[in-house]
Structure formats: C-alpha cells, structure tokens
Design a protein around this motif. Sequence first.
Motif, mmCIF file in Angstrom:
data_model
loop_
_atom_site.group_PDB
_atom_site.id
_atom_site.type_symbol
_atom_site.label_atom_id
_atom_site.label_comp_id
_atom_site.label_asym_id
_atom_site.label_seq_id
_atom_site.Cartn_x
_atom_site.Cartn_y
_atom_site.Cartn_z
ATOM 1 N N CYS A 305 4.434 -3.015 -4.055
ATOM 2 C CA CYS A 305 3.542 -2.554 -2.988
ATOM 3 C C CYS A 305 4.162 -2.879 -1.627
ATOM 4 C CB CYS A 305 2.167 -3.212 -3.120
ATOM 5 S SG CYS A 305 1.316 -2.786 -4.639
ATOM 6 N N GLY A 306 4.345 -1.858 -0.810
ATOM 7 C CA GLY A 306 5.054 -2.021 0.448
ATOM 8 C C GLY A 306 6.550 -1.886 0.308
ATOM 9 N N HIS A 307 7.014 -1.745 -0.929
ATOM 10 C CA HIS A 307 8.452 -1.595 -1.170
ATOM 11 C C HIS A 307 8.770 -0.192 -1.678
ATOM 12 C CE1 HIS A 307 12.546 -2.944 -1.933
ATOM 13 N NE2 HIS A 307 12.455 -2.537 -3.190
ATOM 14 N N LEU A 308 8.003 0.263 -2.694
ATOM 15 C CA LEU A 308 8.163 1.635 -3.187
ATOM 16 C C LEU A 308 7.002 2.527 -2.780
ATOM 17 C CD1 LEU A 308 9.473 1.081 -6.850
ATOM 18 C CD2 LEU A 308 10.809 1.488 -4.767
ATOM 19 N N GLY A 309 5.929 1.936 -2.323
ATOM 20 C CA GLY A 309 4.749 2.689 -1.913
ATOM 21 C C GLY A 309 3.723 1.737 -1.329
ATOM 22 N N GLU A 310 2.654 2.287 -0.748
ATOM 23 C CA GLU A 310 1.660 1.431 -0.102
ATOM 24 C C GLU A 310 0.869 0.615 -1.112
ATOM 25 O OE1 GLU A 310 1.149 0.778 3.126
ATOM 26 O OE2 GLU A 310 3.039 1.891 3.362
ATOM 27 N N GLY A 311 0.491 1.218 -2.209
ATOM 28 C CA GLY A 311 -0.303 0.547 -3.234
ATOM 29 C C GLY A 311 0.088 1.051 -4.604
ATOM 30 N N PRO A 312 -0.584 0.562 -5.664
ATOM 31 C CA PRO A 312 -0.219 0.970 -7.023
ATOM 32 C C PRO A 312 -0.200 2.486 -7.225
ATOM 33 C CG PRO A 312 -1.707 -0.907 -7.102
ATOM 34 C CD PRO A 312 -1.620 -0.494 -5.669
ATOM 35 N N GLU A 313 -1.193 3.213 -6.670
ATOM 36 C CA GLU A 313 -1.230 4.671 -6.866
ATOM 37 C C GLU A 313 -0.010 5.344 -6.243
ATOM 38 O OE1 GLU A 313 -3.687 2.853 -5.740
ATOM 39 O OE2 GLU A 313 -5.232 3.010 -7.287
ATOM 40 N N ASP A 314 0.379 4.888 -5.039
ATOM 41 C CA ASP A 314 1.560 5.462 -4.384
ATOM 42 C C ASP A 314 2.832 5.178 -5.189
ATOM 43 O OD1 ASP A 314 0.052 6.452 -2.316
ATOM 44 O OD2 ASP A 314 0.386 4.708 -1.021
ATOM 45 N N VAL A 315 2.944 3.950 -5.674
ATOM 46 C CA VAL A 315 4.142 3.573 -6.441
ATOM 47 C C VAL A 315 4.229 4.398 -7.719
ATOM 48 C CG1 VAL A 315 5.315 1.704 -7.654
ATOM 49 C CG2 VAL A 315 4.145 1.237 -5.487
ATOM 50 N N VAL A 316 3.095 4.564 -8.412
ATOM 51 C CA VAL A 316 3.079 5.333 -9.652
ATOM 52 C C VAL A 316 3.445 6.793 -9.379
ATOM 53 C CG1 VAL A 316 1.586 6.223 -11.477
ATOM 54 C CG2 VAL A 316 1.462 3.807 -10.822
ATOM 55 N N ALA A 317 2.899 7.368 -8.312
ATOM 56 C CA ALA A 317 3.220 8.755 -7.977
ATOM 57 C C ALA A 317 4.703 8.905 -7.654
ATOM 58 C CB ALA A 317 2.373 9.207 -6.788
#
Length: 484
Positions: A305-317
Amino acid sequence: MTTSSETPPDPAPPTADSWSDVVSAALVGTARRSAPSPAGLPHVERDDPAHTLLDRAALSAVRARAGRPADRAAPQDPGAFDPAPPETAPLPDPRAARRLADLLASGSGLLAEWLELAAQRGLRVPPELLPDLLDRGARDHNRIGRPLLAVAGRRGLWLAGLDARWAYVLRLDEAPRIGAEEWRARPAQERHALLEAREPHLTADDEPLLQEAMADRSSRVRGLALALAARLPDSERGRLLADYARGHVRRGSDGTPEIRRPDLADAVLARALGVEPRTDRGGTRREALERLWILVSHAPLAVWCGHLGEGPEDVVAFAAGNDDELLEALANAAVLQRDRSWARALLPVVLNRLTGGYDVRASRGSALLGLLPPDDQCAWALEFLRSDRRMPEAAALLSVVEQVACPWNAELAALVADTLDGVDRAGSAVTRLCEVAGSRMPPSLHERIAGSARRGAAGDDRPDSLIRLADTLRYRSAMHKEFS
C-alpha cells in the motif's frame, strides 16, 4: 458355552492378540478351544474354563476402554495414580448423549457439529463415551480436536494423560502455556503438534520461539514455523522482508511491474525465507522466481500500500492487469497471513477466474473466501449467482456454493433448494450438490427437500441423492432440538 469333559481343552492356551480371538473361543465353547490369554493382561486361571474365559474377556473389554494397561493392585492402591478431578460442567440431555453414541458408532461426519453444539452450551461428554471419542479424535484431531477439548471436561484431560494415543488433547491444552525450553526438549512430532496447537494464540512474544523453529532439524516443523511467523504482527522478520519486497517489486515508470529476481547467494534473505543460500553463485531463473514467490507470500501485505497502489483494491487491480504470477502470489500471501481485508480485495478477481474454469488450488479462491465470516461468504455467493438472472443449473450452482464451506444462510439455502426442486434426473453435479448441502444447509429445510424427493416417487428419474439429503437434514434437525 460348554465345559464337558468329553473333549478336553488344548493343554497349551494360545496367545490372543485381539478381541476377536476371545469371541471365537466363546462361540465354539471351551470344550473345543482353550480360553485365549490376551497379551499384556494379568494371568487369570479358574477351576472352570468357562469362568476363565469370562474373566479374560472382561479384562480385554476393560483394556479396550481404559487409559492404561490392566495390572494388579493392592486393595487400597487404585493403580498408583490420582483419581480424575470432579467435574463442574453439566451433562447433555440423555437424547443428545445417545445421539453422540450413534455418531461415534457410525463414524459419521456430523460428529464435529455435535461437539460444536455441546461446546456452545458449555456441556461435557458423558464419561462412558470419552474413550471412543478420544480414539476418534486421535484419527481426526485436526478437524475435531479443538471442539473435543472444549467438551472433554477434566476427566478427558485426565484420561489423555494415561494413554499416548490421546496425548494430542494435552498438547491442545498446554500449547498456549508451554515455554521454549520445554518445547525444545520434545520429539519432532510433538514439537510440530505443539506449534500447530499454538496457532490461535500467537502473539508478538512468540517470535523468538518461531525463529528457533525455523531452523529446526525437522522439515515439517520448519515449514509450519515459517507459515506461523508470517502471521505475527509487527515482527522483526516482517520488517526485514518488507524492505526486501520493496526492492524487488515496484511500479515501473511505464505503469507496469518492475521485478528484480532475488540474489540466491543472499544469506540474510535466505535465512528469513527458510531456504539455503547458493554459495556457488549459480542457480536457475526458476529458482530465483520461486524465491521471489516466497518473498511476496511472506512479506507483510501492508508493504504494497503506497508502493504498488493506494490500498489493497488498487494493488490487486494493478497486479491483475499486468502480472498473473504477482496476483497469485498476493492471493497466497492473504491466505498465509489470514488477512481479511486483502481477501475482500482479491475475491472479485480471483473467484471470477475460479468460476470461469481456472484451477481451484492455483487460484486460492476457496481459501480466500474461507477467511470471511459466514454471512459475508453467503452474500458473495448470492451476489455472484444473481448477476445471472436465470435460475442456475446444478453444475453452475455447485461451482459457486461448493466454495462456501460454512453454514449457509436462509437465502442461499433457499436458492439451492429451488434448484434441486427443479431437477428431474440424476447426475454427478446433483449428487455432489446434495452431498455439500447435507452439512451446510439449515436442517429445518428437511421437509421441503423430502417433498421434492416425493414428487419423483411416481416413476420419473428423480435422484436418490435428494432422499439422502432429506434424511441427513432430518437427522441434523433432531440433533439440534436435543440441545434446545
């Protein structure tokens, strides 16, 4: 049984290794066969061979149910061990006790449900059924061990201390309290069992013990310790792996994953991952990717979180749109670390792929769904099934509800019942759907399922599995009423 002197018994009594030898001698009579002498029992000899056989049969029966081998004791010495402590928990209704005896005799898979019902009400198992229950738990303690411990009472723990077969109960009881020094002194099988039993009670204070277990000489102990260490909150190992993870997986300037394979000779990383470093600077690309998989699986999920995306949903997408291997590794991490928030983020993607024909084990879909509370699991299944406005066929319904390995709520159960009501012939999907529904559908629906089965009694090809499902639900319904 006869003691006629016309046919004298054999002069040398055989040694019996099982109860069946005693039964055989009783059936043919002591005039034709001498009373066997079961191994490991005190020697008993009466003037009448029939009395000898009866005494030896009694000793064999007691040995089968007792917690220690039979032996002689002085009149005032009950075997040189303390008696069982008094019980405080109440016994179940006699009808429920008879039900438990039936479940034990039949080997039914509904035993776990009985134990959970009894545990919820603070009851204990009748003492005469404890030996059989402890034997059953010795064969299946991973599934029924904890509910068994909750209803075994003080006598159950007392018995467990008298027979090595039942020692798993003591390990479940002592696991939260045992110290590192005592744990270290146990044999490998017990070290593994104690770690396994400690899982529900893990805290940050357990990190030193798990660090030691990760270097254990037993590979089973090492593997379990690695899995448990991934669930520790805010651990030193977790912080180390988070630093490595950030350096090996990042979002590139073009918006795609930028992945660097681990150095197989890195001893610090290898030790943290529970593998051996390569000292020859060799190794294959596959080895490096396997080590990367372990790193992503064990690094704290919060690192992304904050590394690949803002939160879990962003990272998963991000992972789903660019790298299937990364997505599967994140799903594996969520299962390993028992993280519900990440399971919720991953489920829409992973389970869509699962129902589309992807391999169940590879997707970790069932395990992710199992992290959620039962109501959430049922809500997911209903939402997925209702996205197709048609009534699902048995095979399509099975592919979804089979993943919901918990009691079904009324809505999901009604949808399954509607589907079963519409089937008019047998098939593997219908048979399997009925098998799954037997333990997960509310037992109150037994009359409705019985009605669906009766409608086929006039001669069409209604599946017998509906009758079996109705019988199972009726049995469970009666069992629940015995606890009310």
